[in-house]
Design a protein around this motif. Structure first.
Motif, PDB file in Angstrom:
ATOM      1  N   ASP A  46       3.208  -8.728   0.402  1.00 20.70           N
ATOM      2  CA  ASP A  46       4.104  -7.660   0.849  1.00 20.70           C
ATOM      3  C   ASP A  46       3.627  -7.065   2.178  1.00 20.70           C
ATOM      4  OD1 ASP A  46       5.909  -7.899  -1.251  1.00 20.70           O
ATOM      5  OD2 ASP A  46       4.841  -6.431  -2.492  1.00 20.70           O
ATOM      6  N   LEU A  47       2.302  -6.981   2.349  1.00 23.63           N
ATOM      7  CA  LEU A  47       1.772  -6.503   3.627  1.00 23.63           C
ATOM      8  C   LEU A  47       2.154  -7.468   4.743  1.00 23.63           C
ATOM      9  CD1 LEU A  47      -1.823  -5.323   2.641  1.00 23.63           C
ATOM     10  CD2 LEU A  47       0.276  -3.967   2.778  1.00 23.63           C
ATOM     11  N   GLN A  48       2.009  -8.760   4.481  1.00 21.77           N
ATOM     12  CA  GLN A  48       2.353  -9.774   5.492  1.00 21.77           C
ATOM     13  C   GLN A  48       3.843  -9.726   5.814  1.00 21.77           C
ATOM     14  OE1 GLN A  48       0.148 -11.648   7.199  1.00 21.77           O
ATOM     15  NE2 GLN A  48       1.886 -12.263   8.436  1.00 21.77           N
ATOM     16  N   ASP A  49       4.679  -9.590   4.802  1.00 20.77           N
ATOM     17  CA  ASP A  49       6.131  -9.493   5.031  1.00 20.77           C
ATOM     18  C   ASP A  49       6.452  -8.276   5.894  1.00 20.77           C
ATOM     19  OD1 ASP A  49       6.498 -11.737   3.457  1.00 20.77           O
ATOM     20  OD2 ASP A  49       7.180 -10.606   1.696  1.00 20.77           O
ATOM     21  N   TRP A  50       5.815  -7.150   5.616  1.00 15.86           N
ATOM     22  CA  TRP A  50       6.057  -5.931   6.384  1.00 15.86           C
ATOM     23  C   TRP A  50       5.613  -6.109   7.830  1.00 15.86           C
ATOM     24  CZ3 TRP A  50       2.843  -2.330   8.800  1.00 15.86           C
ATOM     25  CH2 TRP A  50       3.472  -1.145   9.196  1.00 15.86           C
ATOM     26  N   ILE A  51       4.458  -6.727   8.031  1.00 23.54           N
ATOM     27  CA  ILE A  51       3.975  -6.985   9.396  1.00 23.54           C
ATOM     28  C   ILE A  51       5.006  -7.788  10.176  1.00 23.54           C
ATOM     29  CG2 ILE A  51       2.254  -8.271  10.737  1.00 23.54           C
ATOM     30  CD1 ILE A  51       0.199  -7.430   8.554  1.00 23.54           C
ATOM     31  N   GLU A  52       5.591  -8.780   9.536  1.00 21.13           N
ATOM     32  CA  GLU A  52       6.599  -9.621  10.206  1.00 21.13           C
ATOM     33  C   GLU A  52       7.816  -8.813  10.652  1.00 21.13           C
ATOM     34  OE1 GLU A  52       6.193 -12.803  11.108  1.00 21.13           O
ATOM     35  OE2 GLU A  52       4.188 -12.727  10.248  1.00 21.13           O
ATOM     36  N   THR A  53       8.144  -7.747   9.935  1.00 17.93           N
ATOM     37  CA  THR A  53       9.312  -6.940  10.298  1.00 17.93           C
ATOM     38  C   THR A  53       9.005  -5.946  11.418  1.00 17.93           C
ATOM     39  OG1 THR A  53       8.913  -5.163   8.699  1.00 17.93           O
ATOM     40  CG2 THR A  53      10.189  -7.077   7.932  1.00 17.93           C
ATOM     41  N   GLN A  54       7.753  -5.866  11.834  1.00 22.18           N
ATOM     42  CA  GLN A  54       7.343  -4.889  12.847  1.00 22.18           C
ATOM     43  C   GLN A  54       7.288  -5.488  14.253  1.00 22.18           C
ATOM     44  OE1 GLN A  54       7.107  -1.623  11.774  1.00 22.18           O
ATOM     45  NE2 GLN A  54       7.912  -2.731  10.016  1.00 22.18           N
ATOM     46  N   SER A  55       8.000  -6.566  14.475  1.00 17.25           N
ATOM     47  CA  SER A  55       8.033  -7.236  15.772  1.00 17.25           C
ATOM     48  C   SER A  55       9.288  -6.822  16.530  1.00 17.25           C
ATOM     49  CB  SER A  55       8.026  -8.757  15.550  1.00 17.25           C
ATOM     50  OG  SER A  55       8.111  -9.424  16.764  1.00 17.25           O
ATOM     51  N   PHE A  56       9.111  -6.394  17.781  1.00 18.27           N
ATOM     52  CA  PHE A  56      10.229  -5.907  18.592  1.00 18.27           C
ATOM     53  C   PHE A  56      10.185  -6.522  19.982  1.00 18.27           C
ATOM     54  CE2 PHE A  56       8.941  -2.643  15.601  1.00 18.27           C
ATOM     55  CZ  PHE A  56      10.127  -2.430  14.918  1.00 18.27           C
ATOM     56  N   ASN A  57      11.344  -6.629  20.611  1.00 21.06           N
ATOM     57  CA  ASN A  57      11.437  -7.150  21.971  1.00 21.06           C
ATOM     58  C   ASN A  57      11.492  -6.049  23.020  1.00 21.06           C
ATOM     59  OD1 ASN A  57      11.479  -9.951  21.370  1.00 21.06           O
ATOM     60  ND2 ASN A  57      13.575  -9.700  20.621  1.00 21.06           N
ATOM     61  N   SER A  58      11.839  -4.837  22.583  1.00 20.01           N
ATOM     62  CA  SER A  58      11.927  -3.727  23.529  1.00 20.01           C
ATOM     63  C   SER A  58      11.784  -2.413  22.776  1.00 20.01           C
ATOM     64  CB  SER A  58      13.275  -3.740  24.264  1.00 20.01           C
ATOM     65  OG  SER A  58      14.316  -3.393  23.372  1.00 20.01           O
ATOM     66  N   THR A  59      11.511  -1.355  23.513  1.00 21.39           N
ATOM     67  CA  THR A  59      11.420  -0.039  22.870  1.00 21.39           C
ATOM     68  C   THR A  59      12.780   0.410  22.350  1.00 21.39           C
ATOM     69  OG1 THR A  59      11.621   1.034  25.023  1.00 21.39           O
ATOM     70  CG2 THR A  59       9.400   0.716  24.161  1.00 21.39           C
ATOM     71  N   ALA A  60      13.853  -0.015  23.005  1.00 28.67           N
ATOM     72  CA  ALA A  60      15.192   0.331  22.528  1.00 28.67           C
ATOM     73  C   ALA A  60      15.441  -0.283  21.149  1.00 28.67           C
ATOM     74  CB  ALA A  60      16.249  -0.153  23.518  1.00 28.67           C
ATOM     75  N   GLU A  61      14.987  -1.496  20.950  1.00 30.02           N
ATOM     76  CA  GLU A  61      15.142  -2.154  19.653  1.00 30.02           C
ATOM     77  C   GLU A  61      14.338  -1.399  18.586  1.00 30.02           C
ATOM     78  OE1 GLU A  61      14.189  -6.482  17.625  1.00 30.02           O
ATOM     79  OE2 GLU A  61      14.186  -6.305  19.790  1.00 30.02           O
ATOM     80  N   TYR A  62      13.146  -0.965  18.945  1.00 26.60           N
ATOM     81  CA  TYR A  62      12.309  -0.190  18.027  1.00 26.60           C
ATOM     82  C   TYR A  62      12.985   1.119  17.647  1.00 26.60           C
ATOM     83  CZ  TYR A  62       8.575   2.874  16.426  1.00 26.60           C
ATOM     84  OH  TYR A  62       7.821   3.768  15.705  1.00 26.60           O
ATOM     85  N   GLU A  63      13.488   1.842  18.639  1.00 25.95           N
ATOM     86  CA  GLU A  63      14.130   3.137  18.388  1.00 25.95           C
ATOM     87  C   GLU A  63      15.367   2.969  17.518  1.00 25.95           C
ATOM     88  OE1 GLU A  63      13.008   6.158  18.966  1.00 25.95           O
ATOM     89  OE2 GLU A  63      11.214   5.321  19.898  1.00 25.95           O
ATOM     90  N   ALA A  64      16.140   1.903  17.742  1.00 23.24           N
ATOM     91  CA  ALA A  64      17.341   1.664  16.931  1.00 23.24           C
ATOM     92  C   ALA A  64      16.960   1.425  15.462  1.00 23.24           C
ATOM     93  CB  ALA A  64      18.117   0.480  17.477  1.00 23.24           C
ATOM     94  N   LYS A  65      15.909   0.668  15.221  1.00 20.43           N
ATOM     95  CA  LYS A  65      15.487   0.402  13.856  1.00 20.43           C
ATOM     96  C   LYS A  65      14.900   1.662  13.222  1.00 20.43           C
ATOM     97  CE  LYS A  65      12.756  -2.512  10.918  1.00 20.43           C
ATOM     98  NZ  LYS A  65      11.902  -3.649  10.770  1.00 20.43           N
ATOM     99  N   ARG A  66      14.176   2.429  14.007  1.00 21.07           N
ATOM    100  CA  ARG A  66      13.529   3.635  13.498  1.00 21.07           C
ATOM    101  C   ARG A  66      14.552   4.693  13.081  1.00 21.07           C
ATOM    102  NH1 ARG A  66      10.013   7.771  16.750  1.00 21.07           N
ATOM    103  NH2 ARG A  66       8.946   8.721  15.030  1.00 21.07           N
ATOM    104  N   ALA A  67      15.710   4.662  13.672  1.00 21.80           N
ATOM    105  CA  ALA A  67      16.762   5.651  13.365  1.00 21.80           C
ATOM    106  C   ALA A  67      17.286   5.479  11.941  1.00 21.80           C
ATOM    107  CB  ALA A  67      17.906   5.526  14.368  1.00 21.80           C
ATOM    108  N   PHE A  68      17.116   4.312  11.364  1.00 18.04           N
ATOM    109  CA  PHE A  68      17.643   4.074  10.021  1.00 18.04           C
ATOM    110  C   PHE A  68      16.698   4.522   9.001  1.00 18.04           C
ATOM    111  CE2 PHE A  68      20.047   1.058  12.568  1.00 18.04           C
ATOM    112  CZ  PHE A  68      21.318   1.429  12.210  1.00 18.04           C
TER     113      PHE A  68
END
Length: 68
Positions: A46-68
């Motif tokens: 589960d830790l490895q799966d979560w790490i895989e979901t923490q990959s982003f191409n830009s800060t905008a992509e990060y902010e969009a995901k963080r809003a949810f």
């Protein structure tokens, strides 16, 4: 059956403090965890799966995901 990790072990794998991991659990932003009575445990997969979901191409992509 996969060995379960305690929060200290999980935090070490993720390079986080135990308190940061606890705060992430409270906010719903942590890796999946298991409650066994009062005990919190993590599967390494589960830790490895979560790490895989923490990959982003830009800060905008990060902010969009963080809003949810």
């Amino acid at each position: 059956m996969e060995k379960l990790l305690n929060p200290a072990q999980a935090a070490e794998i993720l390079s986080l403090s135990k308190s940061t991991l606890a705060k992430m659990r409270l906010s719903g932003r942590s890796p999946k965890y298991i409650k066994l009575g009062r005990r919190v445990a993590y599967r390494q997969s589960d830790l490895q799966d979560w790490i895989e979901t923490q990959s982003f191409n830009s800060t905008a992509e990060y902010e969009a995901k963080r809003a949810f």
